[in-house]
Enzyme design. Sequence first.
Site, PDB file in Angstrom:
ATOM      1  N   ASN A 245     143.130  15.272 -18.172  1.00  0.00           N
ATOM      2  CA  ASN A 245     143.362  16.454 -18.999  1.00  0.00           C
ATOM      3  C   ASN A 245     143.643  16.132 -20.463  1.00  0.00           C
ATOM      4  OD1 ASN A 245     145.821  15.339 -18.209  1.00  0.00           O
ATOM      5  ND2 ASN A 245     146.861  17.301 -18.025  1.00  0.00           N
TER       6      ASN A 245
ATOM      7  N   GLU B 167     154.849  10.075 -14.438  1.00  0.00           N
ATOM      8  CA  GLU B 167     154.986  11.417 -15.021  1.00  0.00           C
ATOM      9  C   GLU B 167     154.012  12.286 -14.238  1.00  0.00           C
ATOM     10  OE1 GLU B 167     154.352  14.743 -16.398  1.00  0.00           O
ATOM     11  OE2 GLU B 167     153.052  13.677 -17.810  1.00  0.00           O
TER      12      GLU B 167
ATOM     13  N   CYS C   1     150.140  19.620 -17.508  1.00  0.00           N
ATOM     14  CA  CYS C   1     151.292  19.508 -16.609  1.00  0.00           C
ATOM     15  C   CYS C   1     152.461  20.346 -17.104  1.00  0.00           C
ATOM     16  CB  CYS C   1     151.708  18.047 -16.442  1.00  0.00           C
ATOM     17  SG  CYS C   1     152.112  17.203 -17.980  1.00  0.00           S
TER      18      CYS C   1
END
Length: 422
Positions: A98, A193, A228
């Site tokens: 992304n 993460e 996210c």
Amino acid sequence: MASQPAHERARLLHDIADGIAAEQEQLAYLLAQENGKPITQTRGEVAAAIRIFNGLAGEATRVFGRQIPLDAVPGLEKHLAVTIREPLGVVAALVPFNYPVELYAHKAGAALAAGNAVIVQPPQKCPLALHRIAEIVNNAGAPEHAHQLVNGGPEISQGLAESAKIAAISLTGSTRAGKEIAKRAGLKKVLLELGGNDALIVCADADIERAAEAVVLGRLARGNGQICCAVKRVYVQDPVHDEFVDALLAQTAKLVVGDQLDERTDVGPLITESAAEQVEQAVQQLKSDGAKERTNGKRRNAFFEPAVLTDVPTNSSAFNDEIFGPVAPVARFKEPEDATRMASESPYGLQAAVWTRDISRAFTMARQLDVGGVIVNGSTALRAENLPFGGTKDTGGYREGIHDTVADLTSQKTIIVMDAFQ
């Protein structure tokens, strides 16, 4: 890499930044082509990578140790203790699709700044921009084999995690992928993460138009909703619920969905058609659970029209899972403590946002939220490279940022000089 002095590592990182800057528009165009984000946003991503490399060049010269007073311990008054930080060895950097250029810079740049070698696995669905940047790194004079790319899918990332020759592994990705990597990594250092289901809470005294804009820009029109830390759940206090929804719908109607290379486009295609299908299924699940769709929210191949849903039941599985696309589900709450409780019940804990004009309420709610970061009167889709970024629970527990990651990619060694003092 370990033998490179700090000033050489800093020079290398500055030269990489300069090399990326010299091709900024070409890299942004290439990234938009392969990734689907609008060109106006990929320009911003490449600019962020340039800042990150320059910032990490500074951090390369600030890998500090400590002098620890041994006279705090009776009998050790004449001795001297210092610590130094040394590189770990070889770091594996697993980069998501992304924001590949920006997150590559955080991982690979920090590894090099600390004196490590790095093996990068670019995202399988959009690796081309990172391959071009790898050429820039080599042209900047990185030592031979200190920076390598290896293509492939889960078998590559899992193999790197299991390899005894890898000292640390850094992953940004799904919680499922993170758990698998952690399981295979054994005792090596793992920096994760992972997923998020960020809540944006709108209190009755909020600036309604700006709060609605934060949802539009922080969810529907940023990264095609594939972030996210995007706004993935919206909680609105009863007295302003209808006003907020009206503002959100009015602003959503202005978004342009189309060719990501068109300067006018706000929302481009998702990374794959199957990704768009998953978003479509999540919207159908919300509707089956009782939510009302207030926009078209239709899928066309890999494109998904931004969707706003209201009357969302907070116990819906789709509401509590991470939807990776341009969908804004809106739920109600009565009192602020109800909103912080519902937001914190999520298994994820990346970021949250609170909209209120009452600063005391803002800080109180921020303390109550079980997340890694709270934005007051803004969108959760905010990441500055000089801040620690990460979250609690299934988000992974790690914090990534230029000041934190360099230190985390070193090991600490204690050196004691006996009878250093008379």
